[in-house]
Scaffold this motif. Structure first.
Motif, PDB file in Angstrom:
ATOM      1  N   ARG A 161       0.837  -1.215   0.000  1.00  0.00           N
ATOM      2  CA  ARG A 161       0.000   0.000   0.000  1.00  0.00           C
ATOM      3  C   ARG A 161       0.868   1.260   0.000  1.00  0.00           C
ATOM      4  O   ARG A 161       0.542   2.245  -0.662  1.00  0.00           O
ATOM      5  CB  ARG A 161      -0.953   0.000   1.184  1.00  0.00           C
ATOM      6  CG  ARG A 161      -2.087  -0.998   1.032  1.00  0.00           C
ATOM      7  CD  ARG A 161      -3.155  -0.753   2.095  1.00  0.00           C
ATOM      8  NE  ARG A 161      -4.343  -1.499   1.825  1.00  0.00           N
ATOM      9  CZ  ARG A 161      -5.284  -1.152   0.947  1.00  0.00           C
ATOM     10  NH1 ARG A 161      -5.154  -0.065   0.228  1.00  0.00           N
ATOM     11  NH2 ARG A 161      -6.358  -1.887   0.784  1.00  0.00           N
ATOM     12  N   LEU A 165       0.839   4.163  -2.845  1.00  0.00           N
ATOM     13  CA  LEU A 165       0.705   5.574  -2.487  1.00  0.00           C
ATOM     14  C   LEU A 165       1.837   6.403  -3.098  1.00  0.00           C
ATOM     15  O   LEU A 165       1.595   7.447  -3.711  1.00  0.00           O
ATOM     16  CB  LEU A 165       0.697   5.707  -0.967  1.00  0.00           C
ATOM     17  CG  LEU A 165       0.314   7.044  -0.366  1.00  0.00           C
ATOM     18  CD1 LEU A 165      -1.097   7.460  -0.759  1.00  0.00           C
ATOM     19  CD2 LEU A 165       0.426   6.978   1.156  1.00  0.00           C
ATOM     20  N   ARG A 169       1.212   9.027  -6.232  1.00  0.00           N
ATOM     21  CA  ARG A 169       1.501  10.468  -6.105  1.00  0.00           C
ATOM     22  C   ARG A 169       2.451  10.932  -7.202  1.00  0.00           C
ATOM     23  O   ARG A 169       2.345  12.056  -7.692  1.00  0.00           O
ATOM     24  CB  ARG A 169       2.096  10.758  -4.726  1.00  0.00           C
ATOM     25  CG  ARG A 169       1.063  10.717  -3.627  1.00  0.00           C
ATOM     26  CD  ARG A 169       1.654  11.052  -2.283  1.00  0.00           C
ATOM     27  NE  ARG A 169       0.629  11.073  -1.259  1.00  0.00           N
ATOM     28  CZ  ARG A 169       0.824  10.724  -0.003  1.00  0.00           C
ATOM     29  NH1 ARG A 169       2.031  10.342   0.402  1.00  0.00           N
ATOM     30  NH2 ARG A 169      -0.161  10.777   0.863  1.00  0.00           N
ATOM     31  N   ARG A 185      -9.442  -0.550  -4.584  1.00  0.00           N
ATOM     32  CA  ARG A 185      -8.887  -0.818  -3.246  1.00  0.00           C
ATOM     33  C   ARG A 185      -7.412  -0.442  -3.172  1.00  0.00           C
ATOM     34  O   ARG A 185      -6.906  -0.126  -2.088  1.00  0.00           O
ATOM     35  CB  ARG A 185      -9.061  -2.287  -2.854  1.00  0.00           C
ATOM     36  CG  ARG A 185     -10.476  -2.673  -2.565  1.00  0.00           C
ATOM     37  CD  ARG A 185     -10.630  -4.045  -1.894  1.00  0.00           C
ATOM     38  NE  ARG A 185      -9.988  -5.145  -2.585  1.00  0.00           N
ATOM     39  CZ  ARG A 185      -8.970  -5.877  -2.102  1.00  0.00           C
ATOM     40  NH1 ARG A 185      -8.463  -5.613  -0.925  1.00  0.00           N
ATOM     41  NH2 ARG A 185      -8.485  -6.882  -2.800  1.00  0.00           N
ATOM     42  N   GLU A 188      -7.415   3.710  -2.700  1.00  0.00           N
ATOM     43  CA  GLU A 188      -8.348   4.375  -1.798  1.00  0.00           C
ATOM     44  C   GLU A 188      -7.713   5.557  -1.064  1.00  0.00           C
ATOM     45  O   GLU A 188      -8.364   6.586  -0.871  1.00  0.00           O
ATOM     46  CB  GLU A 188      -8.872   3.366  -0.752  1.00  0.00           C
ATOM     47  CG  GLU A 188      -9.789   2.334  -1.325  1.00  0.00           C
ATOM     48  CD  GLU A 188     -10.082   1.206  -0.369  1.00  0.00           C
ATOM     49  OE1 GLU A 188     -11.161   0.603  -0.500  1.00  0.00           O
ATOM     50  OE2 GLU A 188      -9.235   0.915   0.526  1.00  0.00           O
ATOM     51  N   ASP A 189      -6.461   5.421  -0.673  1.00  0.00           N
ATOM     52  CA  ASP A 189      -5.787   6.494   0.074  1.00  0.00           C
ATOM     53  C   ASP A 189      -5.419   7.686  -0.809  1.00  0.00           C
ATOM     54  O   ASP A 189      -4.979   8.718  -0.298  1.00  0.00           O
ATOM     55  CB  ASP A 189      -4.512   5.961   0.742  1.00  0.00           C
ATOM     56  CG  ASP A 189      -4.824   4.904   1.784  1.00  0.00           C
ATOM     57  OD1 ASP A 189      -5.946   4.890   2.321  1.00  0.00           O
ATOM     58  OD2 ASP A 189      -3.927   4.074   2.070  1.00  0.00           O
ATOM     59  N   LEU A 190      -5.577   7.560  -2.109  1.00  0.00           N
ATOM     60  CA  LEU A 190      -5.219   8.624  -3.039  1.00  0.00           C
ATOM     61  C   LEU A 190      -6.450   9.361  -3.573  1.00  0.00           C
ATOM     62  O   LEU A 190      -6.305  10.315  -4.328  1.00  0.00           O
ATOM     63  CB  LEU A 190      -4.435   8.050  -4.215  1.00  0.00           C
ATOM     64  CG  LEU A 190      -3.041   7.539  -3.850  1.00  0.00           C
ATOM     65  CD1 LEU A 190      -2.531   6.576  -4.897  1.00  0.00           C
ATOM     66  CD2 LEU A 190      -2.095   8.706  -3.681  1.00  0.00           C
ATOM     67  N   ASP A 192      -9.615  11.746  -3.138  1.00  0.00           N
ATOM     68  CA  ASP A 192     -10.111  12.793  -2.223  1.00  0.00           C
ATOM     69  C   ASP A 192     -11.584  12.641  -1.960  1.00  0.00           C
ATOM     70  O   ASP A 192     -12.375  12.268  -2.721  1.00  0.00           O
ATOM     71  CB  ASP A 192      -9.867  14.180  -2.843  1.00  0.00           C
ATOM     72  CG  ASP A 192      -8.365  14.467  -2.944  1.00  0.00           C
ATOM     73  OD1 ASP A 192      -7.613  13.943  -2.097  1.00  0.00           O
ATOM     74  OD2 ASP A 192      -7.979  15.179  -3.875  1.00  0.00           O
TER      75      ASP A 192
END
Length: 192
Positions: A161, A165, A169, A185, A188-190, A192
């Protein structure tokens, strides 16, 4: 590339790069192909080598009409890695490939490295794979199975993960590509 994780050379590539490694002294090949893809012809130039061929699609969730990587596939990858580690050191070189050399192959190599050095953080293995293959984006489904099989308690998943990320980025177009291809999945952290 040599490393302090394993006592043999490591290569990750895609199908279009296979011919370039025929004279590289490859002793072991881990091939991950789509189920309907023809057998690559490049291996005819490799000389004697051991090869494990697996066939499944590059997906992270069950999808109608596609074959997902399963626990048994990951167990076969890990067994291949264990067998390779048990062989005499001289002249060993592992080449891992999938279609693009980005997702299935980098997940496979990461789990082989983590298995080889269980005392080291998975993030170190992931960093080595990223150094070998700068566009590494390991398949999360494969990583999740390996994390459970190897008893990593989420360490391997966290390393993958973190890689998603970092690369997401650096290359935001990959985030949309993953969303469009049912791999939300992984990003998800990217979002907004």
């Amino acid at each position: 590339m040599a490393s302090d994780f394993v006592p043999f050379g490591l290569t990750v590539c895609g199908l279009d790069e296979l011919e370039g490694f025929g004279a590289a002294g490859v002793s072991h090949v881990l091939s991950i192909l789509d189920p309907d893809h023809p057998e690559p012809t490049a291996f005819g130039a490799y000389g004697e080598h051991q090869r494990l061929e697996l066939r499944f699609h590059d997906i992270i969730d069950l999808t109608r009409g596609q074959i997902a990587p399963e626990k048994a596939d990951v167990e076969r990858i890990l067994a291949f890695g264990r067998d390779l580690l048990a062989e005499p050191v001289e002249c060993r070189h592992l080449l891992v490939h999938c279609h693009a050399g980005i997702s299935r192959s980098t997940a496979a190599l990461t789990m082989i490295l983590v298995q080889a050095r269980p005392e080291r953080p998975a993030a170190e293995a992931m960093a080595l794979v990223a150094a070998i293959r700068g566009k590494a984006w390991p398949n999360l489904r494969m990583i999740e199975f390996a994390d459970a099989i190897l008893g990593r308690d989420g360490d391997l998943i966290a390393a993958a993960r973190a890689r998603h990320l970092t690369l997401g980025r650096q290359r935001p177009e990959l985030v949309q590509f993953m969303i469009d291809n049912g791999r939300i999945r992984e990003v998800e952290d990217l979002i907004d």
